[in-house]
Design a protein around this motif. Sequence first.
Motif, PDB file in Angstrom:
ATOM      1  N   ARG A  15     -88.512   6.758  -9.931  1.00  0.00           N
ATOM      2  CA  ARG A  15     -88.386   5.516  -9.161  1.00  0.00           C
ATOM      3  C   ARG A  15     -87.202   4.696  -9.663  1.00  0.00           C
ATOM      4  O   ARG A  15     -86.470   4.093  -8.876  1.00  0.00           O
ATOM      5  CB  ARG A  15     -89.679   4.699  -9.273  1.00  0.00           C
ATOM      6  N   GLU A  16     -87.017   4.671 -10.988  1.00  0.00           N
ATOM      7  CA  GLU A  16     -85.904   3.916 -11.561  1.00  0.00           C
ATOM      8  C   GLU A  16     -84.562   4.482 -11.096  1.00  0.00           C
ATOM      9  O   GLU A  16     -83.639   3.731 -10.777  1.00  0.00           O
ATOM     10  CB  GLU A  16     -85.973   3.934 -13.088  1.00  0.00           C
ATOM     11  N   GLN A  17     -84.448   5.807 -11.065  1.00  0.00           N
ATOM     12  CA  GLN A  17     -83.203   6.433 -10.622  1.00  0.00           C
ATOM     13  C   GLN A  17     -82.910   6.099  -9.162  1.00  0.00           C
ATOM     14  O   GLN A  17     -81.766   5.809  -8.800  1.00  0.00           O
ATOM     15  CB  GLN A  17     -83.273   7.948 -10.818  1.00  0.00           C
ATOM     16  N   ARG A  18     -83.941   6.129  -8.329  1.00  0.00           N
ATOM     17  CA  ARG A  18     -83.733   5.763  -6.916  1.00  0.00           C
ATOM     18  C   ARG A  18     -83.348   4.292  -6.798  1.00  0.00           C
ATOM     19  O   ARG A  18     -82.487   3.921  -5.984  1.00  0.00           O
ATOM     20  CB  ARG A  18     -84.991   6.072  -6.094  1.00  0.00           C
ATOM     21  N   HIS A  19     -83.988   3.453  -7.589  1.00  0.00           N
ATOM     22  CA  HIS A  19     -83.655   2.028  -7.575  1.00  0.00           C
ATOM     23  C   HIS A  19     -82.203   1.813  -7.979  1.00  0.00           C
ATOM     24  O   HIS A  19     -81.474   1.026  -7.348  1.00  0.00           O
ATOM     25  CB  HIS A  19     -84.584   1.264  -8.516  1.00  0.00           C
ATOM     26  N   LEU A  21     -79.729   3.945  -7.771  1.00  0.00           N
ATOM     27  CA  LEU A  21     -78.854   4.446  -6.716  1.00  0.00           C
ATOM     28  C   LEU A  21     -78.744   3.441  -5.574  1.00  0.00           C
ATOM     29  O   LEU A  21     -77.654   3.196  -5.052  1.00  0.00           O
ATOM     30  CB  LEU A  21     -79.369   5.789  -6.190  1.00  0.00           C
ATOM     31  N   GLY A  22     -79.871   2.848  -5.220  1.00  0.00           N
ATOM     32  CA  GLY A  22     -79.851   1.830  -4.178  1.00  0.00           C
ATOM     33  C   GLY A  22     -79.010   0.630  -4.574  1.00  0.00           C
ATOM     34  O   GLY A  22     -78.285   0.058  -3.758  1.00  0.00           O
ATOM     35  N   LEU A 165     -76.608  -1.897 -14.904  1.00  0.00           N
ATOM     36  CA  LEU A 165     -77.664  -0.890 -14.813  1.00  0.00           C
ATOM     37  C   LEU A 165     -78.156  -0.551 -16.219  1.00  0.00           C
ATOM     38  O   LEU A 165     -77.398  -0.613 -17.178  1.00  0.00           O
ATOM     39  CB  LEU A 165     -77.138   0.380 -14.139  1.00  0.00           C
ATOM     40  N   PRO A 166     -79.437  -0.169 -16.327  1.00  0.00           N
ATOM     41  CA  PRO A 166     -80.011   0.108 -17.650  1.00  0.00           C
ATOM     42  C   PRO A 166     -79.719   1.505 -18.164  1.00  0.00           C
ATOM     43  O   PRO A 166     -80.605   2.227 -18.585  1.00  0.00           O
ATOM     44  CB  PRO A 166     -81.518  -0.060 -17.381  1.00  0.00           C
ATOM     45  N   PRO A 200     -64.843  -0.481   1.125  1.00  0.00           N
ATOM     46  CA  PRO A 200     -66.072  -0.481   0.318  1.00  0.00           C
ATOM     47  C   PRO A 200     -66.971   0.723   0.565  1.00  0.00           C
ATOM     48  O   PRO A 200     -67.690   1.142  -0.321  1.00  0.00           O
ATOM     49  CB  PRO A 200     -66.757  -1.785   0.722  1.00  0.00           C
ATOM     50  N   ASN A 201     -66.906   1.314   1.756  1.00  0.00           N
ATOM     51  CA  ASN A 201     -67.721   2.498   1.997  1.00  0.00           C
ATOM     52  C   ASN A 201     -67.340   3.637   1.047  1.00  0.00           C
ATOM     53  O   ASN A 201     -68.206   4.313   0.493  1.00  0.00           O
ATOM     54  CB  ASN A 201     -67.575   2.965   3.444  1.00  0.00           C
ATOM     55  N   TRP A 202     -66.052   3.868   0.856  1.00  0.00           N
ATOM     56  CA  TRP A 202     -65.629   4.921  -0.053  1.00  0.00           C
ATOM     57  C   TRP A 202     -65.977   4.575  -1.490  1.00  0.00           C
ATOM     58  O   TRP A 202     -66.326   5.451  -2.274  1.00  0.00           O
ATOM     59  CB  TRP A 202     -64.123   5.168   0.086  1.00  0.00           C
ATOM     60  N   ASN A 203     -65.893   3.319  -1.834  1.00  0.00           N
ATOM     61  CA  ASN A 203     -66.308   2.895  -3.175  1.00  0.00           C
ATOM     62  C   ASN A 203     -67.748   3.308  -3.447  1.00  0.00           C
ATOM     63  O   ASN A 203     -68.082   3.928  -4.460  1.00  0.00           O
ATOM     64  CB  ASN A 203     -66.209   1.378  -3.312  1.00  0.00           C
ATOM     65  N   ARG A 204     -68.623   2.923  -2.527  1.00  0.00           N
ATOM     66  CA  ARG A 204     -70.054   3.179  -2.716  1.00  0.00           C
ATOM     67  C   ARG A 204     -70.384   4.660  -2.622  1.00  0.00           C
ATOM     68  O   ARG A 204     -71.256   5.157  -3.355  1.00  0.00           O
ATOM     69  CB  ARG A 204     -70.852   2.401  -1.663  1.00  0.00           C
ATOM     70  N   LEU A 205     -69.714   5.381  -1.744  1.00  0.00           N
ATOM     71  CA  LEU A 205     -69.970   6.814  -1.625  1.00  0.00           C
ATOM     72  C   LEU A 205     -69.542   7.551  -2.890  1.00  0.00           C
ATOM     73  O   LEU A 205     -70.230   8.482  -3.337  1.00  0.00           O
ATOM     74  CB  LEU A 205     -69.241   7.390  -0.406  1.00  0.00           C
ATOM     75  N   THR A 206     -68.428   7.144  -3.477  1.00  0.00           N
ATOM     76  CA  THR A 206     -67.988   7.756  -4.729  1.00  0.00           C
ATOM     77  C   THR A 206     -69.008   7.513  -5.832  1.00  0.00           C
ATOM     78  O   THR A 206     -69.367   8.422  -6.592  1.00  0.00           O
ATOM     79  CB  THR A 206     -66.614   7.210  -5.153  1.00  0.00           C
ATOM     80  N   LEU A 207     -69.499   6.284  -5.916  1.00  0.00           N
ATOM     81  CA  LEU A 207     -70.543   5.976  -6.896  1.00  0.00           C
ATOM     82  C   LEU A 207     -71.796   6.807  -6.658  1.00  0.00           C
ATOM     83  O   LEU A 207     -72.442   7.276  -7.604  1.00  0.00           O
ATOM     84  CB  LEU A 207     -70.886   4.483  -6.835  1.00  0.00           C
ATOM     85  N   ALA A 208     -72.150   7.003  -5.391  1.00  0.00           N
ATOM     86  CA  ALA A 208     -73.337   7.803  -5.058  1.00  0.00           C
ATOM     87  C   ALA A 208     -73.168   9.236  -5.530  1.00  0.00           C
ATOM     88  O   ALA A 208     -74.089   9.826  -6.125  1.00  0.00           O
ATOM     89  CB  ALA A 208     -73.589   7.769  -3.552  1.00  0.00           C
ATOM     90  N   VAL A 209     -72.001   9.826  -5.294  1.00  0.00           N
ATOM     91  CA  VAL A 209     -71.750  11.206  -5.713  1.00  0.00           C
ATOM     92  C   VAL A 209     -71.819  11.328  -7.230  1.00  0.00           C
ATOM     93  O   VAL A 209     -72.446  12.249  -7.768  1.00  0.00           O
ATOM     94  CB  VAL A 209     -70.372  11.683  -5.195  1.00  0.00           C
TER      95      VAL A 209
END
Length: 222
Positions: A15-19, A21-22, A165-166, A200-209
């Motif tokens: 749950r923490e990892q999903r949080h 990522l969100g 982030l923790p 910002p979309n590419w920023n966030r997508l890069t972070l997601a990957v």
Amino acid sequence: MSLCEFRKILKGATREQRHNLGKITGSGFGSDAQTLCNHIRYLRAGSIGQLFWDESWKQVVTDVADHIGIDWLATLKGRRWKQLKTHEIETAVVAEVFQNMWDRLSLEQREQVVLEIQRNSDDPRVEELLLTAGTMAAAKASGFGIYLMASTVLGGLTQTLGITLPFVAYMGISRAIALVLGPVGWLALLGGVAFTTNQPNWNRLTLAVVYISAIRHDPNEK
């Protein structure tokens, strides 16, 4: 069904990892698996385009890889794109961003970072990774190397975006680089890495990957 691999990773995550990522992707409607899948669609295709977008997580990662300019010949090694595993492209993204970050440090700054790491870490793999000529080679040789690079990149990029982030693993190198460069240095260092188009979309997508790669290789989850 699109993003089925992404959804499977999320369902196996904590749950923490999903949080987390969100949080790093700016999901304002929660962090359950389906909500995050919808958010990735939004980040990739936009408000209208998401209604018609139906691609795989591998395609999202590929798009990010194209955006930051990975070395496809080195990644493919004579294979076709269809033969590549998604995690291999994720690794290439992580290594490219980390390498760009590391290359922007002067030799003196790198030596200072290594000294800080030696003072704060008893794990020889950390120093070995930093002293390796090619981070891609190190990443392919060690799941720990991939996790270390991914978590370090996340540490720097989330600081740049004002997100806390923790994490634990990235703090050693991130703190060491921060001591060398200072907060302004972080911004200057990371400002030109991957995020050159002010989208910002590419920023966030890069972070997601990068974060998904960290989840895959998290030594604490083995």
